[in-house]
Design an enzyme around this catalytic site. Structure first.
Site, PDB file in Angstrom:
ATOM      1  N   CYS A  82      -0.431   4.315   1.858  1.00 11.94           N
ATOM      2  CA  CYS A  82      -0.269   4.212   3.318  1.00 11.94           C
ATOM      3  C   CYS A  82       1.167   4.491   3.728  1.00 11.94           C
ATOM      4  O   CYS A  82       1.425   5.152   4.723  1.00 11.94           O
ATOM      5  CB  CYS A  82      -0.597   2.809   3.831  1.00 11.94           C
ATOM      6  SG  CYS A  82      -2.097   2.057   3.196  1.00 11.94           S
ATOM      7  N   ASP A  83       2.116   3.932   2.984  1.00  7.40           N
ATOM      8  CA  ASP A  83       3.467   3.808   3.530  1.00  7.40           C
ATOM      9  C   ASP A  83       4.534   4.716   2.906  1.00  7.40           C
ATOM     10  O   ASP A  83       5.610   4.867   3.490  1.00  7.40           O
ATOM     11  CB  ASP A  83       3.925   2.342   3.414  1.00  7.40           C
ATOM     12  CG  ASP A  83       3.047   1.401   4.251  1.00  7.40           C
ATOM     13  OD1 ASP A  83       2.475   1.880   5.246  1.00  7.40           O
ATOM     14  OD2 ASP A  83       2.934   0.210   3.905  1.00  7.40           O
TER      15      ASP A  83
ATOM     16  N   CYS B 229       0.840  -1.206   0.000  1.00  7.67           N
ATOM     17  CA  CYS B 229       0.000   0.000   0.000  1.00  7.67           C
ATOM     18  C   CYS B 229       0.870   1.249   0.000  1.00  7.67           C
ATOM     19  O   CYS B 229       1.244   1.731   1.061  1.00  7.67           O
ATOM     20  CB  CYS B 229      -0.935  -0.012   1.216  1.00  7.67           C
ATOM     21  SG  CYS B 229      -1.960   1.470   1.317  1.00  7.67           S
TER      22      CYS B 229
END
Lengths: 305, 305
Positions: free
Chosen positions: B133-134, B130
């Site tokens: 997200c990261d 992701c």
């Protein structure tokens, strides 16, 4: 020159700010009322993951989250927006000029008020402008809904599942979808009072009763005001953003408006199937920021477009 | 007989459960993987109001919220769904039969994996599925993206704003939208390695390097795997729910599918302009529950429809 000017500091605007910052853009959030309409809710139980807190507390957490990303917040209100060669120019009520390459409109709505004595005093103390937020808190109590349209009917129907008795106080009688009206009329615990208005609200600390224009007194613990909302769209008219027939900003599923570089999110839009909640406003803010990010990227990499 | 069978226990399913319970309905949530895909994220910074927690922690808060409303949760998986006279009948992997008047599909997606040695070991320790997200967590570090499609390009572009060097490892070369390809090719800090695959991942605790099929070693701290997602839609095929050409459940802005009484929410749908985030999944869950509530009300009050 900012990448994105975010107008509005409710759930939509603040989420747009969080996402913009995480996309490495330079946003500015302009709002005189950080938190938006939800700060009137005395208890929020439907924002997943954060249960049983006040609207004020929930929005403080949003604000903390925005500030964590060092997003610039200007507590002023924008009074004018103009299209420029490079983007847009916003003018605030303190005559500051703020330039941005894209705009996210997230100015929300205002609930129409009754405009009667003590309405302010009992706000959040029995007077509610959000039945979806507050209905469950009045389980087992008698309540009243003011209004005669679809949202008043929807409020009465939901409340009739929690409350022994629900009055509808409809100044001009029931209107809206025939289906809604007949469904409300068929409920045994809903009593419809037409062609009357609320003239007085009584109670020591919380609402205890309301008196109608015909002199009748209703012993109710809550008064749900559902006489419509007014989307805050004065500003968008100057830049020719398209509205639907009820005055909300028309958006597609990417929160794009009809104007290149202008996105919209939250209660002010036609998005989320018309369900106007903190969670949907926040999601629309995220989507608008993502769309603005893609718009700016394409523009930066293809200056001729 | 339940009012709503909710399939899936991620952000969408859990929010649908919260909203259904607050609408005074009787929902059941069936999921063998409470929390969904996001529990793989080592840190979530983009769910407004709850900052800097792991995906696991965030989803525990969602679960607590669902349990607060006493929603029945069955930790099994559904293997079959049939249309019945009154609604739907779900059969679980433990041969239990569960009847419901409406269904909300929220089974999410599965990220395609590399299927190489140590992939599991380094998952959440440098291997990410992701990038939204990261990406920010690898600021200043060299990273690699595996994949050659639009999402790999998008990942590389976002990472190129945080990282000094971004490799794209594209087995079959770059595909997808021409615009995406040229935009990636024009970035000075993105290096495209075509017609190679990752054959080995090394590191003591976190990813430190990867070795390619041509023997080349890349010193990278993270490997973003973007080789596609697979929407979990095996079950919906039996009840003829419409999918788009990429296999996602087609929904309108009320999260209705083409089948009466079947709604869908979260990553498995075409909703939210394709932005698949916790916040958008949760919003879709709320909208689906609202639509199911209206569907059940209309059905109850007009049994002939």
């Amino acid at each position: 020159m900012y990448d994105i000017i975010i107008l509005g500091g409710g759930a939509a605007g603040m989420t747009a700010a969080i996402y913009s910052a995480r996309y490495n853009l330079k946003p500015i959030l302009i709002s005189e009322n950080l938190g938006g309409l939800i700060i009137d809710a005395h208890k929020v139980e439907n924002y997943p993951g954060l249960n049983k807190l006040s609207g004020m507390e929930l929005m403080s957490k949003f604000e903390e989250h925005v500030r964590y990303f060092n997003v610039e917040i200007k507590e002023q209100s924008v009074i004018d927006i103009k299209k420029t060669k490079d983007g847009f120019l916003a003018t605030t009520n303190k005559a500051e000029k703020i330039g941005g390459k894209a705009i996210i409109f997230a100015l929300g709505t205002q609930k129409r008020k009754l405009n009667i004595k003590d309405e302010e005093k009992f706000s959040r103390k029995g007077i509610s402008y959000c039945y979806t937020c507050d209905a469950p808190f009045y389980k087992g109590m008698n309540v009243a809904v003011v209004g005669g349209g679809d949202s008043a009917c929807a409020a009465a129907r939901l409340l009739s599942e929690y409350c022994p008795k629900v009055y509808i106080i409809a100044k001009e009688g029931l209107g809206g979808e025939p289906y809604n009206i007949s469904s409300v009329r068929s409920k045994k615990n809903i009593e419809i009072l037409e062609h009357v208005v609320v003239s007085k609200i009584d109670g020591s600390k919380m609402v205890e009763s309301v008196t109608l224009s015909n002199g009748k007194r209703l012993d109710v613990r809550a008064l749900f005001v559902e006489i419509g909302s007014i989307p805050s769209t004065e500003l968008v008219k100057g830049v020719k953003v398209g509205l639907d027939e009820t005055g909300y900003i028309k958006v597609n599923d990417k929160m794009q408006t009809n104007i290149d570089g202008i996105f919209a999110a939250g209660d002010v839009t036609t998005g989320s199937g018309g369900l106007r909640q903190v969670i949907t406003a926040a999601a629309e803010g995220a989507i608008a920021a993502n769309s603005a990010f893609n718009y700016l990227r394409i523009k930066r990499e293809n200056p001729k477009i």
